[in-house]
Motif scaffolding. Structure first.
Motif, PDB file in Angstrom:
ATOM      1  N   TYR A  93       0.803  -1.220   0.000  1.00 35.90           N
ATOM      2  CA  TYR A  93       0.000   0.000   0.000  1.00 35.90           C
ATOM      3  C   TYR A  93       0.839   1.274   0.000  1.00 35.90           C
ATOM      4  O   TYR A  93       0.485   2.264  -0.623  1.00 35.90           O
ATOM      5  CB  TYR A  93      -0.929   0.004   1.214  1.00 35.90           C
ATOM      6  CG  TYR A  93      -2.316  -0.512   0.911  1.00 35.90           C
ATOM      7  CD1 TYR A  93      -3.150   0.165   0.029  1.00 35.90           C
ATOM      8  CD2 TYR A  93      -2.800  -1.669   1.500  1.00 35.90           C
ATOM      9  CE1 TYR A  93      -4.422  -0.292  -0.264  1.00 35.90           C
ATOM     10  CE2 TYR A  93      -4.077  -2.141   1.216  1.00 35.90           C
ATOM     11  CZ  TYR A  93      -4.884  -1.453   0.331  1.00 35.90           C
ATOM     12  OH  TYR A  93      -6.139  -1.901   0.036  1.00 35.90           O
ATOM     13  N   CYS A  94       1.939   1.257   0.733  1.00 37.99           N
ATOM     14  CA  CYS A  94       2.812   2.440   0.799  1.00 37.99           C
ATOM     15  C   CYS A  94       4.131   2.181   0.076  1.00 37.99           C
ATOM     16  O   CYS A  94       5.168   2.749   0.424  1.00 37.99           O
ATOM     17  CB  CYS A  94       3.069   2.823   2.251  1.00 37.99           C
ATOM     18  SG  CYS A  94       1.579   3.190   3.188  1.00 37.99           S
ATOM     19  N   HIS A  95       4.083   1.280  -0.914  1.00 39.63           N
ATOM     20  CA  HIS A  95       5.272   0.910  -1.691  1.00 39.63           C
ATOM     21  C   HIS A  95       6.381   0.377  -0.785  1.00 39.63           C
ATOM     22  O   HIS A  95       7.570   0.559  -1.073  1.00 39.63           O
ATOM     23  CB  HIS A  95       5.771   2.099  -2.520  1.00 39.63           C
ATOM     24  CG  HIS A  95       4.730   2.660  -3.439  1.00 39.63           C
ATOM     25  ND1 HIS A  95       4.333   2.035  -4.612  1.00 39.63           N
ATOM     26  CD2 HIS A  95       3.970   3.782  -3.358  1.00 39.63           C
ATOM     27  CE1 HIS A  95       3.393   2.735  -5.197  1.00 39.63           C
ATOM     28  NE2 HIS A  95       3.141   3.802  -4.462  1.00 39.63           N
ATOM     29  N   MET A 316      13.161   8.667  -2.077  1.00 36.94           N
ATOM     30  CA  MET A 316      12.553   9.900  -1.591  1.00 36.94           C
ATOM     31  C   MET A 316      11.193  10.187  -2.239  1.00 36.94           C
ATOM     32  O   MET A 316      10.661  11.295  -2.088  1.00 36.94           O
ATOM     33  CB  MET A 316      13.508  11.079  -1.832  1.00 36.94           C
ATOM     34  CG  MET A 316      14.865  10.926  -1.163  1.00 36.94           C
ATOM     35  SD  MET A 316      14.748  10.564   0.614  1.00 36.94           S
ATOM     36  CE  MET A 316      14.008  12.084   1.197  1.00 36.94           C
ATOM     37  N   GLU A 317      10.615   9.223  -2.914  1.00 36.85           N
ATOM     38  CA  GLU A 317       9.315   9.414  -3.550  1.00 36.85           C
ATOM     39  C   GLU A 317       8.189   8.925  -2.643  1.00 36.85           C
ATOM     40  O   GLU A 317       8.384   8.112  -1.747  1.00 36.85           O
ATOM     41  CB  GLU A 317       9.257   8.666  -4.894  1.00 36.85           C
ATOM     42  CG  GLU A 317      10.219   9.215  -5.933  1.00 36.85           C
ATOM     43  CD  GLU A 317      10.113   8.487  -7.270  1.00 36.85           C
ATOM     44  OE1 GLU A 317       9.198   7.637  -7.394  1.00 36.85           O
ATOM     45  OE2 GLU A 317      10.936   8.750  -8.144  1.00 36.85           O
ATOM     46  N   ASN A 318       6.982   9.461  -2.901  1.00 39.53           N
ATOM     47  CA  ASN A 318       5.750   9.018  -2.218  1.00 39.53           C
ATOM     48  C   ASN A 318       5.652   9.428  -0.755  1.00 39.53           C
ATOM     49  O   ASN A 318       4.850   8.861  -0.014  1.00 39.53           O
ATOM     50  CB  ASN A 318       5.581   7.481  -2.311  1.00 39.53           C
ATOM     51  CG  ASN A 318       5.669   6.970  -3.730  1.00 39.53           C
ATOM     52  OD1 ASN A 318       6.564   6.179  -4.039  1.00 39.53           O
ATOM     53  ND2 ASN A 318       4.765   7.421  -4.589  1.00 39.53           N
ATOM     54  N   TYR A 319       6.434  10.394  -0.333  1.00 36.97           N
ATOM     55  CA  TYR A 319       6.340  10.844   1.053  1.00 36.97           C
ATOM     56  C   TYR A 319       5.345  11.981   1.234  1.00 36.97           C
ATOM     57  O   TYR A 319       4.781  12.163   2.306  1.00 36.97           O
ATOM     58  CB  TYR A 319       7.717  11.283   1.572  1.00 36.97           C
ATOM     59  CG  TYR A 319       8.675  10.140   1.782  1.00 36.97           C
ATOM     60  CD1 TYR A 319       8.376   9.135   2.696  1.00 36.97           C
ATOM     61  CD2 TYR A 319       9.860  10.041   1.056  1.00 36.97           C
ATOM     62  CE1 TYR A 319       9.242   8.066   2.897  1.00 36.97           C
ATOM     63  CE2 TYR A 319      10.740   8.976   1.245  1.00 36.97           C
ATOM     64  CZ  TYR A 319      10.407   7.990   2.174  1.00 36.97           C
ATOM     65  OH  TYR A 319      11.258   6.930   2.359  1.00 36.97           O
ATOM     66  N   TYR A 320       5.136  12.749   0.188  1.00 40.58           N
ATOM     67  CA  TYR A 320       4.236  13.884   0.261  1.00 40.58           C
ATOM     68  C   TYR A 320       3.265  13.859  -0.915  1.00 40.58           C
ATOM     69  O   TYR A 320       3.545  13.254  -1.952  1.00 40.58           O
ATOM     70  CB  TYR A 320       5.019  15.210   0.235  1.00 40.58           C
ATOM     71  CG  TYR A 320       5.990  15.356   1.366  1.00 40.58           C
ATOM     72  CD1 TYR A 320       5.561  15.786   2.627  1.00 40.58           C
ATOM     73  CD2 TYR A 320       7.341  15.043   1.177  1.00 40.58           C
ATOM     74  CE1 TYR A 320       6.465  15.909   3.665  1.00 40.58           C
ATOM     75  CE2 TYR A 320       8.253  15.158   2.229  1.00 40.58           C
ATOM     76  CZ  TYR A 320       7.794  15.591   3.463  1.00 40.58           C
ATOM     77  OH  TYR A 320       8.697  15.707   4.485  1.00 40.58           O
ATOM     78  N   CYS A 321       2.121  14.502  -0.744  1.00 39.33           N
ATOM     79  CA  CYS A 321       1.178  14.622  -1.850  1.00 39.33           C
ATOM     80  C   CYS A 321       1.753  15.551  -2.908  1.00 39.33           C
ATOM     81  O   CYS A 321       2.469  16.495  -2.592  1.00 39.33           O
ATOM     82  CB  CYS A 321      -0.167  15.181  -1.358  1.00 39.33           C
ATOM     83  SG  CYS A 321      -1.069  14.069  -0.262  1.00 39.33           S
TER      84      CYS A 321
END
Length: 322
Positions: A93-95, A316-321
């Motif tokens: 779900y969160c990679h 560093m991807e998928n941490y913020y919208c």
């Protein structure tokens, strides 16, 4: 007790037995050293999450806790994506970057499990405020334990939700243990629900190990909240069968205490006894659901084990919208 639709009963038990099968397998593979991080099990509390979520719509919101696997599945989360997340895989779900305590699925209103005790109140409040401002009939549910009811965020949230008449349902899963601490040594009241009076909202306490008690109480509470009258506090008396985390030595209580609770008040067995005695379902039908749940979880493990880890370039991807 009134008669329930057979499809409804099968779906409710399917969710509860899937939670049990998932958590039992997670315990097994974690102790075998296959999973990274920490994990906290929901075994023995299945009737709480399912009984509440069976009253919710897909676009209603829930905010969970560090013990969130059951809430995820009760709201309709994908078991295979959940397992992949626990393994730290890209298909989770969160990679693979959130792990057990941070599973989220906004498409079904699951705002996320949370590693911070008492952090879900304000997330649910924000969702409830957004729904109120948009004029939708959506509601938000904040799940929390008896230990988290002593956090300042609980009281702050209840006060503001009551003042603003926000469509939020507070659900206390009173499992009697705040980490390693018995609630009677730290909590000023026997029933958490009585605290609702301080914030001018209804409060109710029911048996959290009886699916039908939970479902009917939640049905009443959801209707109240959805009608625009403001927040509601529902307390579900249950018991944390496993340790605070998988691998917890549990020196703070005896094995006899746990065994006594589970043997007398297992929510899955309570459900079975009710539906079979009333001839609503058969043991054979329930056994089939047990087998299907175990097969689903086994398949989830197999797929998670061979799934890829996230690439280093995606660190560093998928941490913020966006």
């Amino acid at each position: 007790m009134k008669k329930y639709d057979k499809v409804f009963l099968l779906e409710a038990y399917r969710k509860m037995t899937t939670i049990r099968a998932y958590e039992s397998k997670v315990e097994e593979i974690f102790l075998a050293g296959e999973l990274p991080g920490f994990t906290h099990l929901y075994i023995g509390e299945e009737a709480c999450g399912v009984g509440v979520c069976e009253n919710l719509n897909t676009d209603d919101y829930i905010a969970s806790t560090h013990r969130g696997h059951g809430h995820c599945m009760a709201k309709g989360a994908d078991v295979k994506k959940m397992m992949a997340e626990l393994y730290g895989k890209e298909t989770g779900y969160c990679h693979g970057k959130g792990g057990s305590m941070h599973i989220a699925d906004f498409s079904i209103g699951m705002l996320g499990a949370n590693g911070v005790v008492g952090a879900g109140y304000n997330l649910a409040m924000g969702a409830a405020l957004a729904a109120q401002l948009r004029g939708t009939k959506q509601i938000a549910v904040a799940f929390f334990g008896d230990g988290a009811s002593n956090r300042g965020t609980f009281h702050e949230s209840c006060n503001m939700a009551s003042v603003w008449k926000l469509p939020i349902l507070y659900v206390c899963e009173m499992n009697q243990w705040a980490s390693t601490t018995p609630y009677r040594t730290t909590t000023s009241v026997e029933d958490i629900a009585v605290r609702a009076a301080a914030y001018n909202m209804p409060g109710k306490t029911v048996n959290g190990n009886d699916f039908f008690d939970v479902y009917e109480a939640a049905k009443e509470a959801v209707a109240y909240v959805r009608s625009g009258k403001g927040p509601y506090l529902l307390e579900l008396k249950t018991y944390r069968i496993k340790g605070h985390f998988v691998g917890d030595p549990e020196k703070y209580r005896t094995k006899e205490e746990v065994t006594e609770h589970f043997s007398k008040d297992d929510p899955l067995q309570n459900f079975r006894k009710t539906v079979v005695s009333k001839k609503w379902l058969t043991n054979e039908e329930l056994d089939q659901l047990d087998d299907a749940a175990k097969n689903l979880v086994a398949a989830a493990v197999e797929e998670a084990m061979v799934a890829p880890f996230p690439a280093e370039s995606e660190l560093m991807e998928n941490y913020y919208c966006d």
